[in-house]
Design a protein around this motif. Structure first.
Motif, PDB file in Angstrom:
ATOM      1  N   GLY A   9       0.814  -1.210   0.000  1.00  0.00           N
ATOM      2  CA  GLY A   9       0.000   0.000   0.000  1.00  0.00           C
ATOM      3  C   GLY A   9       0.844   1.255   0.000  1.00  0.00           C
ATOM      4  N   ILE A  20      -3.706   8.748  -5.004  1.00  0.00           N
ATOM      5  CA  ILE A  20      -4.121   7.905  -3.880  1.00  0.00           C
ATOM      6  C   ILE A  20      -4.243   8.785  -2.643  1.00  0.00           C
ATOM      7  N   HIS A  23      -4.972   4.474   2.312  1.00  0.00           N
ATOM      8  CA  HIS A  23      -4.978   3.017   2.189  1.00  0.00           C
ATOM      9  C   HIS A  23      -4.916   2.388   3.572  1.00  0.00           C
ATOM     10  N   THR A  31      -7.025  -2.168   0.996  1.00  0.00           N
ATOM     11  CA  THR A  31      -7.980  -1.231   0.408  1.00  0.00           C
ATOM     12  C   THR A  31      -7.252   0.072   0.099  1.00  0.00           C
ATOM     13  N   VAL A  32      -7.461   0.575  -1.109  1.00  0.00           N
ATOM     14  CA  VAL A  32      -6.832   1.815  -1.561  1.00  0.00           C
ATOM     15  C   VAL A  32      -7.928   2.794  -1.950  1.00  0.00           C
ATOM     16  N   ILE A  89     -10.230  -1.168  -4.543  1.00  0.00           N
ATOM     17  CA  ILE A  89     -10.023   0.237  -4.874  1.00  0.00           C
ATOM     18  C   ILE A  89     -11.356   0.951  -4.751  1.00  0.00           C
TER      19      ILE A  89
END
Length: 206
Positions: A9, A20, A23, A31-32, A89
């Protein structure tokens, strides 16, 4: 495993600075949170980068948060067969904020994006066939939005007995419930079956 995913991440966030916004690792999955404007670049990176290789598209859907300004989370799931890792995502979008289609990166996202449009009303720009997928032609509204009424909207269907197109009010097969978007579903009052009394007998199984 969680430590490895955390490092991954950080790698993704560092390589895609500005795309981004967060995360975390939970239940063995990374999970991002990405920005909606950069979703195509993010997905391309996750597919092509040597440390990622998330080449298998699994799913795309949405989550409705009606009290939020940008009410939808669009959620994608990818798999890396080489590293046996999964990644989620998420991006935020609103009712009038189309999201770029990712079918140029993952052609398998085609019908998933159509389903998300059909059931939630999220539009995907650049999609070559942005039509409803599961509901009838002429259907009004988007059934998985939390403010979709239990009755009232109209759907169109062909009645073979009447040999014509008819318009029916949508009726969902459940009792009326006041959605407050927070409380869980109430439990069901099951009818006791023969033998259920044994489960409460301390002598049984001893």
């Amino acid at each position: 495993m969680d430590e490895t995913l955390e490092k991954l991440g950080e790698t993704i966030a560092g390589a895609l600075a500005g795309s981004i916004v967060g995360h975390w690792v939970a239940n063995g999955e990374l999970t991002v949170i990405a920005t909606a404007r950069d979703i195509v670049n993010v997905m391309t990176f996750l597919r092509d980068n040597e440390r990622c290789q998330f080449v298998s598209f699994i799913d795309a859907t949405a989550v409705d948060w009606p009290a939020r300004e940008r009410r939808f989370d669009v959620v994608y799931h990818l798999l890396s067969p080489k590293f046996n890792r999964r990644i989620r995502i998420k991006i935020e979008t609103g009712e009038d904020m189309p999201v770029a289609s990712i079918i140029g990166v993952f052609p398998g996202a085609d019908w998933f994006e159509r389903e998300t449009y059909d059931l939630y009303g999220v539009l995907f720009t650049g999609h070559t066939d942005m039509r409803r997928l599961l509901t009838d032609y002429g259907f009004e509204g988007h059934p998985l939005r939390k403010d979709f009424p239990l009755t009232g909207f109209v759907e169109v269907r062909y009645d073979d007995a009447q040999k014509r197109v008819v318009y029916d009010k949508v009726r969902l097969a459940q009792e009326f419930r006041n959605f407050d978007f927070l409380s869980p579903w109430e439990g069901t009052d099951y009818v006791p079956l023969p033998g259920d009394e044994k489960a409460k007998d301390p002598k049984v199984g001893s």
